[in-house]
Design an enzyme around this catalytic site. Structure first.
Site, PDB file in Angstrom:
ATOM      1  N   ARG A 168       0.820  -1.203   0.000  1.00  0.00           N
ATOM      2  CA  ARG A 168       0.000   0.000   0.000  1.00  0.00           C
ATOM      3  C   ARG A 168       0.858   1.258   0.000  1.00  0.00           C
ATOM      4  O   ARG A 168       0.522   2.266  -0.622  1.00  0.00           O
ATOM      5  CB  ARG A 168      -0.944  -0.022   1.211  1.00  0.00           C
ATOM      6  CG  ARG A 168      -1.966   1.091   1.204  1.00  0.00           C
ATOM      7  CD  ARG A 168      -3.042   0.859   2.253  1.00  0.00           C
ATOM      8  NE  ARG A 168      -3.992  -0.151   1.803  1.00  0.00           N
ATOM      9  CZ  ARG A 168      -4.582  -1.028   2.603  1.00  0.00           C
ATOM     10  NH1 ARG A 168      -4.316  -1.015   3.880  1.00  0.00           N
ATOM     11  NH2 ARG A 168      -5.442  -1.903   2.118  1.00  0.00           N
ATOM     12  N   ALA A 169       1.987   1.207   0.710  1.00  0.00           N
ATOM     13  CA  ALA A 169       2.863   2.379   0.784  1.00  0.00           C
ATOM     14  C   ALA A 169       3.391   2.764  -0.597  1.00  0.00           C
ATOM     15  O   ALA A 169       3.458   3.956  -0.936  1.00  0.00           O
ATOM     16  CB  ALA A 169       4.025   2.108   1.735  1.00  0.00           C
TER      17      ALA A 169
END
Length: 373
Positions: A312-313
């Site tokens: 997600r980062a």
């Protein structure tokens, strides 16, 4: 001697009391006082916080921002002041859920009915900042459903809540770390699906609920639940300013605002308009911003070097970097855009070892980008 009295006696009717208005009408009358907001362009310092808020306004798909910091550091002032410079959006006229006329697949039942009957009209209004009070009840947040009416009348018995008001806007939660668990669960569900569903005794109602979560908190009062923290894309830390001249400026501006609010707002009118136009320009440039494979490689190397969980980062850094480039008027992202984005995405996503606090170093971040790590 008898005395007779003749005439007609008429009964004077009692004065009929006017019926009391509904609670909604009373509330509407009682809250007509205009809310005066401190101009966001008048805030001294706190550039990182302001940048995070503006980037989410330009690109809502980034996924929100968490503002952590001490009391009295303009967290709430900045978020609420953002409402004055938000862009206009198109909605279906009269829709309680702010449905987008350009996206009929996500229409609520009322807008679907209007479309079938050909009575759908378009209305323009400014994006909103909707406050979610910490002590709000479940019905106030997700909406309430009258089961008896729902069985007889259908979805007309649904009374929309805060999540309906916040659709296609900003949902602001002050002291987000103190939210009750049921509210956190509702936010997680809506943030993941973009839909709010209310179920009561076998009756179910759903409506669109796409919003930008903006939370503020004081870490001294407790931490945020990891599940919600993971859903919020950016995090910024705000502290008191230690520059003497800036602190003097803060006092002077606040006193001026309190003494002559109208004049103060007029003085910062040009700055507010300049910021609003820059946001609109960024929204227009954003679709044209390109990301090279080399940019993506740099982002991936950063996330590996900082040992973050999942992917997600990576996605959030890329979106934020593109939006930052658009805000600066560029159609290509640079390493500086990536660094700016990573500074807001990584700190709360680094994997922590037992009994150790996570550490984030901007110098190490630059070293990774420059290929020195």
């Amino acid at each position: 001697m008898s005395l007779s009295i003749s005439g007609t006696i008429k009964e004077v009717p009692k004065e009929v009391e006017s019926p009391a208005g509904s609670l909604e009408d009373i509330a509407r009358t009682a809250t007509k006082t205009e809310r005066v907001l401190y101009p966001i362009s008048a805030i001294v310092g706190q550039e990182k916080m302001l940048r995070a808020l503006i980037l989410n306004t330009i690109n809502p798909s980034i996924g929100g921002v968490l503002i952590r910091g001490q009391k009295g550091t303009a967290k709430s002032t900045a978020v609420r002041g953002l409402a004055e410079i938000l862009p206009e959006i198109e909605i279906v006229e009269g829709c309680k859920f702010n449905c987008d006329p350009a996206d009929p697949k996500k229409f609520c039942w009322e807008c679907m009915d209007k479309k079938k009957r050909g009575t759908q009209r378009i209305q323009k209004r400014q994006m909103r900042v909707v406050d979610l009070p910490v002590g709000a009840t479940e019905d106030r947040v997700v909406g309430s459903l009258d089961i008896e009416k729902a069985v007889r009348q259908g979805v007309q018995a649904f009374d929309p809540g805060i999540l309906a008001q916040a659709n296609r806007g900003i949902l602001y939660v002050d002291e987000i770390n103190l939210l009750d668990d049921f509210v956190v669960d509702a936010l997680l569900d809506a943030a993941a699906m973009g839909v709010n569903t209310v179920e009561r005794e076998g009756v179910s109602v759903s409506h669109p609920a796409n919003f930008i979560i903006v939370g503020s908190m004081n870490p001294e009062e407790g931490e945020l639940r990891p599940q919600l923290l993971d859903r919020i894309a950016l995090q910024v830390e705000v502290t008191g300013i230690y520059d003497v001249e800036q602190r003097i400026e803060i006092i002077e501006r606040r006193n001026h605002f309190n003494d002559d609010t109208k004049q103060f707002i007029n003085e910062f009118g040009p700055e507010q308009e300049k910021l609003r136009l820059k946001i609109l320009k960024g929204m227009n440039v954003l679709p044209r911003v390109t990301t090279t494979r080399e940019n993506l490689r740099t982002i991936a190397e950063i996330c590996i070097a900082f040992n973050v969980d999942g992917h997600r980062a990576d996605i959030m850094i890329e979106r934020t970097a593109r939006t930052n480039a658009a805000y600066e008027g560029r159609e290509r992202i640079t390493n500086d855009d990536i660094i700016e984005a990573a500074e807001m995405v990584l700190p709360h996503r680094m994997r922590k070892k037992p009994f150790e606090e996570e550490e984030f170093s901007v110098d190490q971040l630059r070293a990774v980008v420059e290929g020195n790590v």
